[in-house]
Scaffold this motif. Structure first.
Motif, PDB file in Angstrom:
ATOM      1  N   CYS A   1       0.831  -1.200   0.000  1.00 35.26           N
ATOM      2  CA  CYS A   1       0.000   0.000   0.000  1.00 35.26           C
ATOM      3  C   CYS A   1       0.865   1.249   0.000  1.00 35.26           C
ATOM      4  O   CYS A   1       1.704   1.431   0.889  1.00 35.26           O
ATOM      5  CB  CYS A   1      -0.921  -0.002   1.229  1.00 35.26           C
ATOM      6  N   ASP A   2       0.638   2.110  -0.984  1.00 35.18           N
ATOM      7  CA  ASP A   2       1.183   3.466  -0.987  1.00 35.18           C
ATOM      8  C   ASP A   2       0.078   4.358  -0.451  1.00 35.18           C
ATOM      9  O   ASP A   2      -0.936   4.581  -1.119  1.00 35.18           O
ATOM     10  CB  ASP A   2       1.573   3.873  -2.408  1.00 35.18           C
ATOM     11  N   VAL A   3       0.247   4.859   0.772  1.00 36.98           N
ATOM     12  CA  VAL A   3      -0.847   5.570   1.435  1.00 36.98           C
ATOM     13  C   VAL A   3      -1.206   6.880   0.753  1.00 36.98           C
ATOM     14  O   VAL A   3      -2.257   7.458   1.042  1.00 36.98           O
ATOM     15  CB  VAL A   3      -0.527   5.825   2.927  1.00 36.98           C
ATOM     16  N   SER A   4      -0.363   7.362  -0.157  1.00 37.02           N
ATOM     17  CA  SER A   4      -0.683   8.594  -0.877  1.00 37.02           C
ATOM     18  C   SER A   4      -1.664   8.342  -2.021  1.00 37.02           C
ATOM     19  O   SER A   4      -2.135   9.301  -2.650  1.00 37.02           O
ATOM     20  CB  SER A   4       0.587   9.248  -1.421  1.00 37.02           C
ATOM     21  N   LYS A   5      -1.984   7.068  -2.293  1.00 36.09           N
ATOM     22  CA  LYS A   5      -2.881   6.707  -3.396  1.00 36.09           C
ATOM     23  C   LYS A   5      -4.198   6.182  -2.841  1.00 36.09           C
ATOM     24  O   LYS A   5      -4.230   5.165  -2.138  1.00 36.09           O
ATOM     25  CB  LYS A   5      -2.228   5.658  -4.288  1.00 36.09           C
ATOM     26  N   ALA A   6      -5.284   6.853  -3.171  1.00 31.64           N
ATOM     27  CA  ALA A   6      -6.600   6.488  -2.633  1.00 31.64           C
ATOM     28  C   ALA A   6      -6.964   5.050  -2.965  1.00 31.64           C
ATOM     29  O   ALA A   6      -7.535   4.334  -2.127  1.00 31.64           O
ATOM     30  CB  ALA A   6      -7.665   7.447  -3.168  1.00 31.64           C
ATOM     31  N   ALA A   7      -6.640   4.598  -4.171  1.00 31.74           N
ATOM     32  CA  ALA A   7      -6.989   3.233  -4.572  1.00 31.74           C
ATOM     33  C   ALA A   7      -6.267   2.203  -3.716  1.00 31.74           C
ATOM     34  O   ALA A   7      -6.849   1.170  -3.347  1.00 31.74           O
ATOM     35  CB  ALA A   7      -6.662   3.013  -6.050  1.00 31.74           C
TER      36      ALA A   7
END
Length: 253
Positions: free
Chosen positions: A63-69
């Motif tokens: 998970c890249d937390v900067s990406k909503a998806a």
């Protein structure tokens, strides 16, 4: 160790290394099932191994937390696996590139705030929606002593961590009567890969940090993790909206 979190589920972002790893293990030691979320998984899967070796349950979610998806997928995976969410430690963060305010690039500014502040907001947005339906939950956000005082040559990082504290206080007020508590921890200089990158593992630079700590040493990730799990426990049931320094006395100077 007492299993005070039996049948509970915790998400830890930035859980592959450092403070995140220590917190994931601490939750598991107390009986919680853990979702370890990170944009990278350590090659040796050490966080998972430590939890499983202690008889705990955990899964890893990229998970890249900067990406909503990515955040939506992380929450969906949590519920498809465990069916609930009780605790969230929104810990993922980056230090950015050291530069004065005038020399800080827009790219560095935007990326640092995207991970450190927008990422915390995105995680809270989706965590809260489920906690509200559940009628309970605890969120702890990872700020920093740099969210309480200024530091030269780190304008984006300092701004992002001040923002985390403001966001924490706002959410705490909004959901105080909904069975949800929201707090932040503010680590000082903790012995983590981030600090290793900052010091370049230079013993002289490390000693300078030690000399600035009233307690006379660097903090350990497990010491921050203990504060996190305490804030999530019933022992802290009347605490919400606080930014708790775990800093060896740094900001008291």
């Amino acid at each position: 160790m007492e299993a005070i979190f039996n049948n509970k589920v915790a998400i830890v972002t930035g859980g592959s290394f450092g403070i995140g790893r220590a917190a994931a293990v601490a939750f598991a030691q107390r009986g919680a099932a853990v979702v370890i979320a990170d944009c990278v998984e350590d090659a040796n899967r050490e966080t998972l191994q430590q939890i499983e070796a202690a008889g705990g349950k955990a899964i890893f979610v990229k998970c890249d937390v900067s990406k909503a998806a990515d955040v939506t997928a992380m929450i969906d995976k949590t519920f498809s696996t465990y069916g609930r969410l009780d605790f969230a430690f929104n810990n993922a963060g980056i230090e950015g590139i050291a530069a004065t305010t005038q020399e800080c690039t827009q790219e560095n500014w935007e990326r640092t705030l995207a991970v450190n502040l927008t990422g915390v907001w995105l995680c809270m947005k989706h965590e809260l929606s489920h906690m509200l339906r559940q009628g309970s939950g605890v969120i702890v956000n990872c700020a920093s002593v740099a969210g309480l005082v200024g530091f030269t040559a780190l304008p984006a990082y300092v701004a992002s961590k001040h923002g985390v504290i403001g966001l924490t206080k706002t959410a705490a007020l909004e959901y105080a009567k909904s069975g949800i508590r929201v707090n932040a921890v503010c680590p000082g200089v903790i012995r983590t890969p981030m600090i290793d990158r900052f010091t370049g593992k230079d013993k002289h630079v490390e000693q300078q940090f030690r000399d600035m700590e009233p307690i006379g040493r660097l903090g350990e990730p497990e010491e921050v993790a203990e504060a996190v799990v305490w804030l999530c426990s019933d022992a802290a049931s009347f605490i919400t909206g606080t930014a708790l320094p775990v800093d060896g006395g740094w900001i008291s100077q």
